[in-house]
Structures are given as structure tokens and as C-alpha cells.
Design an enzyme around this catalytic site. Sequence first.
Site, PDB file in Angstrom:
ATOM      1  N   THR A 211       0.683  -1.213  -0.014  1.00  0.00           N
ATOM      2  CA  THR A 211       0.066   0.292   0.317  1.00  0.00           C
ATOM      3  C   THR A 211       0.741   1.333   0.033  1.00  0.00           C
ATOM      4  O   THR A 211       1.891   1.491   0.078  1.00  0.00           O
ATOM      5  CB  THR A 211      -0.845   0.005   1.944  1.00  0.00           C
ATOM      6  OG1 THR A 211      -1.706  -1.090   1.483  1.00  0.00           O
ATOM      7  CG2 THR A 211      -1.831   1.218   1.536  1.00  0.00           C
ATOM      8  N   ARG A 239     -13.820  -6.929  -2.855  1.00  0.00           N
ATOM      9  CA  ARG A 239     -13.438  -7.005  -1.675  1.00  0.00           C
ATOM     10  C   ARG A 239     -12.971  -5.849  -1.212  1.00  0.00           C
ATOM     11  O   ARG A 239     -11.888  -4.625  -2.168  1.00  0.00           O
ATOM     12  CB  ARG A 239     -12.241  -7.877  -1.222  1.00  0.00           C
ATOM     13  CG  ARG A 239     -11.529  -8.063   0.185  1.00  0.00           C
ATOM     14  CD  ARG A 239     -10.372  -6.443   0.148  1.00  0.00           C
ATOM     15  NE  ARG A 239      -9.449  -6.949   1.007  1.00  0.00           N
ATOM     16  CZ  ARG A 239      -8.273  -6.630   1.942  1.00  0.00           C
ATOM     17  NH1 ARG A 239      -8.552  -5.545   0.670  1.00  0.00           N
ATOM     18  NH2 ARG A 239      -7.811  -6.690   3.160  1.00  0.00           N
ATOM     19  N   VAL A 240     -12.944  -5.092   0.137  1.00  0.00           N
ATOM     20  CA  VAL A 240     -13.088  -3.128   0.134  1.00  0.00           C
ATOM     21  C   VAL A 240     -11.893  -3.497   1.562  1.00  0.00           C
ATOM     22  O   VAL A 240     -12.121  -4.026   2.310  1.00  0.00           O
ATOM     23  CB  VAL A 240     -14.050  -2.361   0.063  1.00  0.00           C
ATOM     24  CG1 VAL A 240     -13.297  -0.938   0.834  1.00  0.00           C
ATOM     25  CG2 VAL A 240     -14.338  -2.259  -1.284  1.00  0.00           C
ATOM     26  N   GLY A 241     -10.093  -3.498   1.666  1.00  0.00           N
ATOM     27  CA  GLY A 241      -9.548  -3.567   3.135  1.00  0.00           C
ATOM     28  C   GLY A 241      -9.573  -1.890   3.355  1.00  0.00           C
ATOM     29  O   GLY A 241     -10.755  -1.463   3.502  1.00  0.00           O
ATOM     30  N   ASP A 242      -8.680  -2.153   4.800  1.00  0.00           N
ATOM     31  CA  ASP A 242      -9.078  -1.214   5.457  1.00  0.00           C
ATOM     32  C   ASP A 242      -8.139   0.636   4.928  1.00  0.00           C
ATOM     33  O   ASP A 242      -9.272   1.424   5.298  1.00  0.00           O
ATOM     34  CB  ASP A 242      -7.752  -0.991   6.744  1.00  0.00           C
ATOM     35  CG  ASP A 242      -6.633  -1.437   5.925  1.00  0.00           C
ATOM     36  OD1 ASP A 242      -6.291  -1.499   5.067  1.00  0.00           O
ATOM     37  OD2 ASP A 242      -5.853  -0.723   6.573  1.00  0.00           O
ATOM     38  N   THR A 262      -0.917   0.370   6.586  1.00  0.00           N
ATOM     39  CA  THR A 262      -0.348  -0.767   6.249  1.00  0.00           C
ATOM     40  C   THR A 262      -0.593  -1.983   6.623  1.00  0.00           C
ATOM     41  O   THR A 262      -0.291  -1.849   7.940  1.00  0.00           O
ATOM     42  CB  THR A 262       0.979  -1.221   4.934  1.00  0.00           C
ATOM     43  OG1 THR A 262       0.901  -1.513   4.850  1.00  0.00           O
ATOM     44  CG2 THR A 262       1.889  -0.225   6.305  1.00  0.00           C
ATOM     45  N   GLY A 263      -1.204  -2.984   5.889  1.00  0.00           N
ATOM     46  CA  GLY A 263      -0.981  -4.064   6.257  1.00  0.00           C
ATOM     47  C   GLY A 263      -2.592  -4.983   6.134  1.00  0.00           C
ATOM     48  O   GLY A 263      -3.036  -4.709   5.035  1.00  0.00           O
TER      49      GLY A 263
HETATM   50  N1  ASP Z   1      -4.362  -2.399   3.613  1.00  0.00           N
HETATM   51  C1  ASP Z   1      -4.644  -3.103   2.655  1.00  0.00           C
HETATM   52  C2  ASP Z   1      -5.755  -3.611   2.189  1.00  0.00           C
HETATM   53  O1  ASP Z   1      -6.023  -5.121   2.962  1.00  0.00           O
HETATM   54  C3  ASP Z   1      -3.251  -3.625   2.018  1.00  0.00           C
HETATM   55  C4  ASP Z   1      -1.579  -3.202   2.564  1.00  0.00           C
HETATM   56  O2  ASP Z   1      -1.600  -2.850   2.608  1.00  0.00           O
HETATM   57  O3  ASP Z   1      -1.320  -4.344   2.417  1.00  0.00           O
HETATM   58  O4  ASP Z   1      -6.026  -3.593   1.050  1.00  0.00           O
END
Ligand code: ASP
Length: 343
Positions: A211, A239-242, A262-263
Site C-alpha cells: 500500500t 473486497r475492500v480493505g482498510d 498498511t497491512g
Molecule cells: N491494507 C491493504 C489492504 O488490506 C493492503 C496492505 O497494506 O498490505 O487492502
Amino acid sequence: MVKLTCLAIGCLAFALCGMVAHAQEISPGMNSQKFQLVVHGGAGTIERSKMTPENEQEYRAGIENALRAGCKILQGGGSSLAAVEASVRVLEDDPHFNAGKGSVFTSTGTNEMDAAIMDGKTLAAGAVAGIEHVRNPIILARAIMEKSKHVMMIGAGAEEFAKRNGIELTDAKYFFTQDRWDALQKMKAAEKAGVDGGKKFIISDAEQHGTVGAVARDAQENLAAATSTGGTTNKLPGRVGDSPVIGAGTYADNATCAVSCTGDGEFFIRAAVAHQVSALMELRGMSLSEAAKRALAQAQKLGGTGGLIAVDKNGNVALLFNTSGMYRGFVGEDGKFVIEIYK
Ligand code: ASP
């Protein structure tokens, strides 16, 4: 003088998970700079043993370019909001990072991007999710914040809004990169082979996610945060992330801090990490560094790995992660750029 302390902390939660968060804290002290800028290129770094010097140079250059873009704005007296947008835009255009051009693929081989931006002065925010044809999702997130009455828009409606506001749309092919495509094939092969058979397809952090993000505090002491991502490799379409969820992956409030995460998005959403940092500062009186460690530990307790960057209203900066590395950089003392990847 700017005080830079790098420390490895092992609190109980981390010890239980067998992981140690790496934390850097920078306090403003007598910093000659009247602003702070921090950027990240994700906690999904290439394993140290596999990182070639050429590759490392390319990642470092990407972070440096992002710092330069944001710094130019802040040095000219521009706003933290404009600076974080500019930094993220540069990272979106760089195929090394999982956002914009370098976005990972969904399970059906498409690219679906998410982004968010937040203005700490007004608490205005703009976010976009599941878009497939917008070259720079962060520009669209800002337009949603400033030119619509909404905070978050998704998919076709968001792209239609982009078109009406003169934001560049591009063919989906623009987002194809061979490395990301190969990572998808590897993940699919591992999935097919099952848990044991999948052992020969060891999936690295870099193949799964990443990210980009930026946080800044300008000369007027206004805070802002921006985050942009292609999400996670092999995610289900939709799908939607954070990252685009205000309070989860992105948050800014002049009363406390600005945060970009990020994560593993699923865990960062459940731990409301970005807002949690702010809430712990406001309601518990914690320092930025204490609050950031606690919020990341909460995501980790649920099973999430990753990291975050943050700046507070007094100019303190925190960069931390519980993975093996996080592409990251900040404007240090005397305006010099500090760029790091591993612990
Ligand atoms: N946080 C991002 C998501 O879950 C991915 C990432 O930062 O690795 O979409």
C-alpha cells in the site's frame, strides 16, 4: 536537535504472537524544518535475502521521489493536504508499489483500487473503493471530499464522478505488471495445491500485499493523511480493505494526529487502527508513540500484520511495523531525506 531513536519493543502481545514491532520515533525538538512529512510504500517488502542492490535502489528512489514531491509543496508554504496527495500520486505512478500502476490482481485477474484522504483541520474526508480505470485514485478521493456531498464512493458511480470532474481515466490494461501477475499465478497454484502441497509455493509479504501512504503537518500546523492501495493479491472482486475506510487505514485530526496504515486490511478495519491512535491520544492522554504501538498491537492480537506512519499536532513522528520491513521515508533534520526498508 532532532532526536531519533530506533528501538525494538517486545510487549506481551507481540511476544505472544512471536513478533516484535519495530518502532521509530522522531521528536521535533529544535528541528529547523517548519513541517513534517512521512511516506510509506507498504509493509509488504521483498525479503531481505532476495533484495538485489538494483532493486533496493529502485524502491529507495520511489520513496525519495514521493518525499520530494510533498516536500516541494510544504517548503513553498503549501498545505499538508496538497503535500500528502502529491506524495501518494508519485507512488501510485511507480510500478514498484501496490497502488495505481503497480496494483495487485484480484482472483479474477482484474485490478480494483481503493484510496482515501483526510484533512485534519476540518475533518473532511474523501474515499473511493473498487475502481478499475482511474489512473490516480488519490486524486479522485480528494475530488469526492471537495466536490461532492459524500465521503465514500465505489465502482462505476465513482468512475462516472471522476469523468464528470475531468479526472484521468485509463484503460484497465495500464495496470498490468508482470510481477503482480506472476504473484497471482503463484497464489492460485498454492491455493490449488492445498496447505501441505502449497509449501513449495511460499508466498512472500511482497507477493501478497503493499500500500502507499503519506502523513504531513504543514507550517500552519494543519495535519493530513492519504492512503492508496491495490489491496491484496487474489482478493475476491468487491473486497475492500482498510485503506479507504476512514478511521481504519486513514485518519487525520488537528486535535491529535494524522495516520496512514498498511497491512492485513481485515484486521486493521476490526481494530479501527488509525482512529484508535487518535482516540488513545485524546481520551487516554497517550503520546503518539504509545498510542501507535497500542493500536498496532490490537490489530496484531487479532492476527494482523502491518505497520503505520503518523505525525501528531506537535510534530512528533512515528513509523512502526511488525513485519520484516516497511518501505518508508521522512524529511529529517535539515530537510535531509531519511529512507529505510528493513528494521
Ligand atoms: N491494507 C491493504 C489492504 O488490506 C493492503 C496492505 O497494506 O498490505 O487492502
